[in-house]
Enzyme design. Sequence first.
Site, mmCIF file in Angstrom:
data_model
loop_
_atom_site.group_PDB
_atom_site.id
_atom_site.type_symbol
_atom_site.label_atom_id
_atom_site.label_comp_id
_atom_site.label_asym_id
_atom_site.label_seq_id
_atom_site.Cartn_x
_atom_site.Cartn_y
_atom_site.Cartn_z
ATOM 1 C CG ASP A 343 -1.918 -0.964 1.320
ATOM 2 O OD1 ASP A 343 -2.186 -1.540 0.266
ATOM 3 O OD2 ASP A 343 -2.495 -1.180 2.394
ATOM 4 C CG ASP A 648 -5.278 -0.726 5.153
ATOM 5 O OD1 ASP A 648 -6.054 -1.117 4.265
ATOM 6 O OD2 ASP A 648 -4.711 0.380 5.113
ATOM 7 C CG ASP A 652 -7.056 -4.687 1.696
ATOM 8 O OD1 ASP A 652 -7.508 -4.538 0.548
ATOM 9 O OD2 ASP A 652 -6.546 -3.767 2.350
HETATM 10 P P1 ATP Z 1 -3.392 2.917 0.129
HETATM 11 O O1 ATP Z 1 -4.176 1.771 -0.370
HETATM 12 O O2 ATP Z 1 -2.059 3.064 -0.448
HETATM 13 O O3 ATP Z 1 -3.393 3.068 1.619
HETATM 14 P P2 ATP Z 1 -5.030 5.181 -0.083
HETATM 15 O O4 ATP Z 1 -5.101 5.336 1.373
HETATM 16 O O5 ATP Z 1 -4.624 6.371 -0.844
HETATM 17 O O6 ATP Z 1 -4.095 4.112 -0.562
HETATM 18 P P3 ATP Z 1 -7.781 4.626 -0.043
HETATM 19 O O7 ATP Z 1 -7.751 4.653 1.429
HETATM 20 O O8 ATP Z 1 -8.519 3.573 -0.776
HETATM 21 O O9 ATP Z 1 -6.365 4.586 -0.627
HETATM 22 O O10 ATP Z 1 -8.259 6.052 -0.528
HETATM 23 C C1 ATP Z 1 -8.552 6.312 -1.856
HETATM 24 C C2 ATP Z 1 -9.058 7.696 -2.003
HETATM 25 O O11 ATP Z 1 -10.239 7.853 -1.232
HETATM 26 C C3 ATP Z 1 -8.102 8.770 -1.490
HETATM 27 O O12 ATP Z 1 -7.273 9.229 -2.512
HETATM 28 C C4 ATP Z 1 -9.027 9.873 -1.009
HETATM 29 O O13 ATP Z 1 -9.335 10.728 -2.060
HETATM 30 C C5 ATP Z 1 -10.274 9.117 -0.608
HETATM 31 N N1 ATP Z 1 -10.328 8.931 0.839
HETATM 32 C C6 ATP Z 1 -9.448 8.297 1.613
HETATM 33 N N2 ATP Z 1 -9.809 8.315 2.890
HETATM 34 C C7 ATP Z 1 -10.986 8.967 2.954
HETATM 35 C C8 ATP Z 1 -11.902 9.309 4.001
HETATM 36 N N3 ATP Z 1 -11.685 8.978 5.277
HETATM 37 N N4 ATP Z 1 -13.001 9.981 3.670
HETATM 38 C C9 ATP Z 1 -13.254 10.307 2.403
HETATM 39 N N5 ATP Z 1 -12.443 10.019 1.382
HETATM 40 C C10 ATP Z 1 -11.324 9.371 1.631
#
Ligand code: ATP
Length: 917
Positions: A343, A648, A652
């Site tokens: 990730d 996480d 997943d």
């Molecule tokens: P990784 O899988 O590397 O941890 P990530 O954290 O960027 O990646 P996600 O958590 O799936 O991936 O988030 C994807 C997108 O969703 C982010 O780029 C953001 O725009 C949005 N996002 C993440 N967290 C939140 C949240 N708590 N509330 C609203 N939107 C969110």
Amino acid sequence: MQAPSATRGVATSPDDTLAAPHAQAADDVLAALASSPEGLAPDEAARRLASHGPNRLPSLAGRSPLGRFLAHFNNALIYFLLAAAGAAALLGHLVDAAVILGVVLVNALVGFIQEGRAEKALQAIHELIAAQAHVLRDGRRMQVPVETLVPGDIVLLEAGDRVPADVRLVQVRALRIEEAVLTGESVAAEKQAAPAPAAAALGERHCMAYSGTLVATGQATGVVVATGRETEIGQISALLGDVAPLTTPLLRQINRFGTRFTWITLGVAAVLFAFAVLVRGLAWPEALIIVVALAVGAIPEGLPAVITITLAIGVQRMARRNAAIRQLPAVETLGATSVICSDKTGTLTRNEMTARRVDVPGGAIAVSGAGYAPVGRLTPEPGAENAEQRLADAERLILAGVLCNDARLHQVEGEWRVVGDPMEGALVALALKAGLAPEALRRAWTRLDAIPFDARHRFMATLDRHAAGDCRIFVKGAPDELLALCMAQAAGETGVALDRDAWAARIAQAAGEGERVLGLAVKPVPAGTHALQFADLEEGLCFLGLVGFIDPPREEAIAAIAECRAAGIAVKMITGDHAATAAAIACQLGLGDAPRVLTGGELDAIPDDALPGRVAETAVFARTTPAHKLRIVRALQSTGAIVAMTGDGVNDAPALKQADVGIGMGHKGTDAAKEASRMVLLDDNFASIVAAVHEGRVVYDNIRKVVAWTLPTNGGEVLAVIAALALNVAMPMSAVQILWINLVTAATLGLALAFEPAEPQVMRRRPRPPERGLLTPFLIWRVAFVSLLFMAAALGVFFYSLGRGDELAMARTLVVNMVVAMEVFYLFNVRFLHMTSLHWRGVLGTPAVLAAVATVVAAQLAFTYLPVMQAVFDTRPVTFADGWLIMGAGMVIMVVLESEKILMRRVGKRYHRGDRP
Ligand code: ATP
């Protein structure tokens, strides 16, 4: 499975009970438990903990120590040795019989102690990843160990959580719980807060969440009604037998090899017995003793125990480097890992978010400051005409960001920290920088309902009502998703029609600079609206703008990626973030100058048969969902790769299970992800994965070293016995002397190899091909060569001694000392399988090696000079000159072995690519 009790009492204090909480209104349950929606006060929780005891299930009684000890006698080798002891006793060789029995006992004892140590090490690791629960105490959200929960505690549940106690649900949002452990029902049960009928069976009590079940989707708060053995699961005491088996494929392979070897040895022994009696004309008792010597010499008694301890030491070393092994086989697999899929957020980056830009319809606004401290300002670019308007729009956007948000900031020793999601924390800090008061705003608005964030839809939405009656839906999420939702936006609240292309360009610009971009939107709804559905977001949403966050890469991840490159391990970033953000961060991390990026959408369009090739050549995957991760792992595995994969979220879990090494995140990971993983990262840090791979390689090397060192001892002894029989001369060593050698050296020198540190080049080799067995052609050659060398030296000393007129007992004493001396020298040689041992590090050894050598020397001195030992083993004192002779011979052998290493490396480079490292 039916509940053992339909109406079990719930104790709030020792003498006051509450029956059937599922049949009562939530408020009544709260009142009966003297609790409130704000939770208990911390001191009240402590008092209840003292009276109720910890929220822990009684562990199943494991095997008793005696049972575990006796289990060490249950194998073919021990039976054989016991039979040999019996035969020796019958033939009047009482001393021999006693020594054999002594060896069997010591062997079992060593195995028992080492197994105990290994089990303890694994147990300690399990405690490292002990579960945490989210609770409200005095209205403050906090994380506490599951063991400290008490009846009356308010717990917060969300997707992926293992329910920590029996809970009467108070507020429920789209909650579904997998209750198979309790009810056997595989479909997740839908939950709600309204009471169920008193007579409802366990699976139908829709307002209860039971300890040990798993939250599949949604969120809830609830009040704990039973803990520990009072819970339903505690009463049926299921689930508890999940003690990880202390075995690995390699260990099984070695055990199988050991058993097969024992039977082959017995067969050969029988043939030799016949040969000795029928051809050589020996008396059968004498022949039997020879055969016993052979069998005893041939069998590597100590090997499995030493390998188990090698694995356990690996587990401990990994834990020290923040990688907690949940399943022992992962230790082996890690060493063969050829691809790590990681990730991005929090693993490769620090997950310390700071808002850097706010983009509203009128243009961008820069945000200053670092970290979560509310120090900084919002500044529209100099000379912007509509600066006032931009700031007003920004305030509206930030309001949405503060309300559609579960995080809080607080100060610890002067430092600002986040409780909750770091990006949400950064939004609170942004509000403070903009001069707003987030806590006052949150008091003025009441949250009525919410759609929690989920990596599958990538947004979060809340329905809030202002004290003045005004109701709104606030949405924040991936801006591309939000723009799609706002398609139907007319010139709404902002007074500006939505220009999708312009926004797409602005998103691309922010993402291209490595920013994590978040979109925000709002929708006014009629007063009196109470519930929020996905359908409510389909029209009327007004796009407010963007916030761009920086989340710097971890320095140590950059170094670890470089290390992977040197070690022939491919690193792939799989993120839910925007493709341009992912590409920019990948660049900063050193994953390539212009790394190839595949988005989830593009992946969907690639047919299965073309996927492995595409996936193998791609370093960055963006806008993926958990389902993509599963496809990626499978595609990589189909190319023969050994894949480690991080995760996480609850979704997943399938990919984590499919990966060769699933890696759960200790901090931000859900219980579901951790439980599906073979390893858990205590610090969520990519560098810790690479450290674990490093340790995995060391463990495998050490196992090879243990085998390469142990087998020639046995081989040399067997060849010496067979040669003596073939040449029709006396045995160069007696059976008990052979046993002595095996025992004293395996428990010391062999064990020292389990503690070996890494060889210098360990992360400069390519990953070990997974199909390669432990006994490679190189290792087999090594064992054969060293066995012959040992035999030659042993017989050389034997004949030399007899030739100068020594009695047999003297000659045998010299042979035993010669063999042990060779073992010591060979140990120094084998410590470096991949390079010469003739350098300071090699000569000086390690504390473990030096302690082992000192013990062996002391044992040999006792064996040779102590009268008791002389009586038991029939040994004679060795002269000073002979001592030097043996040392000299040992050194010559060392030189021969080192020369062989150099020669074989040259040959190996030409003929044995991949085998000879
Ligand atoms: P990784 O899988 O590397 O941890 P990530 O954290 O960027 O990646 P996600 O958590 O799936 O991936 O988030 C994807 C997108 O969703 C982010 O780029 C953001 O725009 C949005 N996002 C993440 N967290 C939140 C949240 N708590 N509330 C609203 N939107 C969110």
